[in-house]
Each structure stands twice: as C-alpha cells, then as structure tokens.
Design an enzyme around this catalytic site. Structure first.
Site, mmCIF file in Angstrom:
data_model
loop_
_atom_site.group_PDB
_atom_site.id
_atom_site.type_symbol
_atom_site.label_atom_id
_atom_site.label_comp_id
_atom_site.label_asym_id
_atom_site.label_seq_id
_atom_site.Cartn_x
_atom_site.Cartn_y
_atom_site.Cartn_z
ATOM 1 N N ASN A 78 -22.569 -26.449 36.014
ATOM 2 C CA ASN A 78 -22.392 -27.885 35.834
ATOM 3 C C ASN A 78 -21.118 -28.252 35.076
ATOM 4 O OD1 ASN A 78 -25.652 -27.309 35.399
ATOM 5 N ND2 ASN A 78 -25.128 -28.791 36.978
ATOM 6 N N MET A 85 -17.944 -32.146 33.082
ATOM 7 C CA MET A 85 -19.322 -31.709 33.231
ATOM 8 C C MET A 85 -20.158 -32.749 33.937
ATOM 9 S SD MET A 85 -20.730 -31.872 29.337
ATOM 10 C CE MET A 85 -22.124 -30.949 29.801
ATOM 11 N N CYS A 86 -21.212 -32.240 34.527
ATOM 12 C CA CYS A 86 -22.132 -33.073 35.273
ATOM 13 C C CYS A 86 -23.426 -33.183 34.473
ATOM 14 C CB CYS A 86 -22.370 -32.406 36.626
ATOM 15 S SG CYS A 86 -23.145 -33.496 37.798
ATOM 16 N N VAL A 87 -23.554 -34.276 33.755
ATOM 17 C CA VAL A 87 -24.774 -34.556 32.995
ATOM 18 C C VAL A 87 -25.315 -35.860 33.551
ATOM 19 C CG1 VAL A 87 -25.761 -35.042 30.729
ATOM 20 C CG2 VAL A 87 -23.864 -33.451 30.920
ATOM 21 N N ASP A 119 -27.330 -29.814 40.957
ATOM 22 C CA ASP A 119 -26.356 -30.870 40.697
ATOM 23 C C ASP A 119 -25.066 -30.224 40.188
ATOM 24 O OD1 ASP A 119 -25.400 -33.447 40.544
ATOM 25 O OD2 ASP A 119 -26.294 -33.873 38.591
#
Length: 149
Positions: A78, A85-87, A119
């Site tokens: 992620n 970043m993918c949060v 994700d």
C-alpha cells in the site's frame, strides 16, 4: 484562511495522550505540516524499524483530507516507491470532516500490521503478499533493516 484551532487542538491532544509507538513533531513554522516517527509494530516484518512519515494538512482541514507520505522507504503493497500511501480514510471520496488526526495515525499503524493487498499501490508486492507470505515477510524485514534504522 481557516482558523487553525482544530489542528492545534488535535496536535495538543496527541501530545498529551500520544499513540503508542508514534512520535508527532509539528513543523516549527507550519502547524499544518507534521512529521510522525512510527515504530514498526512488533510481530510484523517492520518490527524494529523507525519510519518517518509526513502529514500535510490542507488549509481547508478538516473539510479536506491530509496528504500522508512515507519519507522512509518501505516494502509494502500500500506504499509506492515515492512514499505515497493508500489509506482508505484519507481518500478524498471517503474523507469525513469528523475524522481526526489520531484516527489517521491509528489507520497507518493498522496498515503496517495488516497490509491491504486488495487496495494495493504496488501490484507485485500485493501478489507476493497473497501468494508467498514467507518471501514477502523476508523482503519487508530486509527493507526495514536497510532503510528504517
């Protein structure tokens, strides 16, 4: 300019009751830019690492989500090579003004404990995480030793 009262209060709350394994350092000249030093959670390949993150809160905060970026290289599905970043909770379509900085930080810690390969920003790491966890853990631990000391 939006009144910085909310961000100032959230920073004070985090300094009075810190999140375990996280140190927040606001920029002296800009209350809207924070550095977070996150200790890798025990029992993960990130254990023993110190990860430097940057949180940039927009002037429109809390009505717009902050940008969160890893300044320390990390092997994670992620987080891309540039530290983006993918949060989920900071994605613009999912952002809610009621979300607090503490929640964002807890979400980052959670992502270190449990990557979300569904994700992913880095498909190859996500695939390795799903298909060969032993190799993923080895690579993530090696990167932690190399970059997060």
């Amino acid at each position: 300019m939006v009144n910085p009262k909310r961000i100032t209060k959230e920073l004070a709350d985090l300094q009075n009751e810190p999140v375990d394994n996280v140190v927040i350092e606001p920029n002296e000249d800009n209350i809207y830019r924070w550095t977070a030093i996150v200790s890798g959670p025990s029992g993960t390949p990130y254990e023993g690492g110190k990860f430097n993150l940057q949180l940039d809160f927009p002037i429109e905060y809390p009505f717009k989500a902050p940008k969160v970026k890893f300044n320390t290289k990390i092997y994670h599905p992620n987080v891309d090579d540039n530290g983006n970043m993918c949060v989920g909770i900071v994605k613009s379509e999912a952002w809610k003004p009621s979300t607090k900085a503490q929640t964002i930080i807890l979400s980052i810690l959670q992502l270190l404990q449990e990557p979300n390969p569904d994700d992913a920003l880095v498909a190859s790491i996500a695939e390795e995480y799903n298909k060969n966890r032993i190799l993923f853990d080895k690579n993530a631990a090696e990167w932690t030793q190399k970059y997060a000391k």
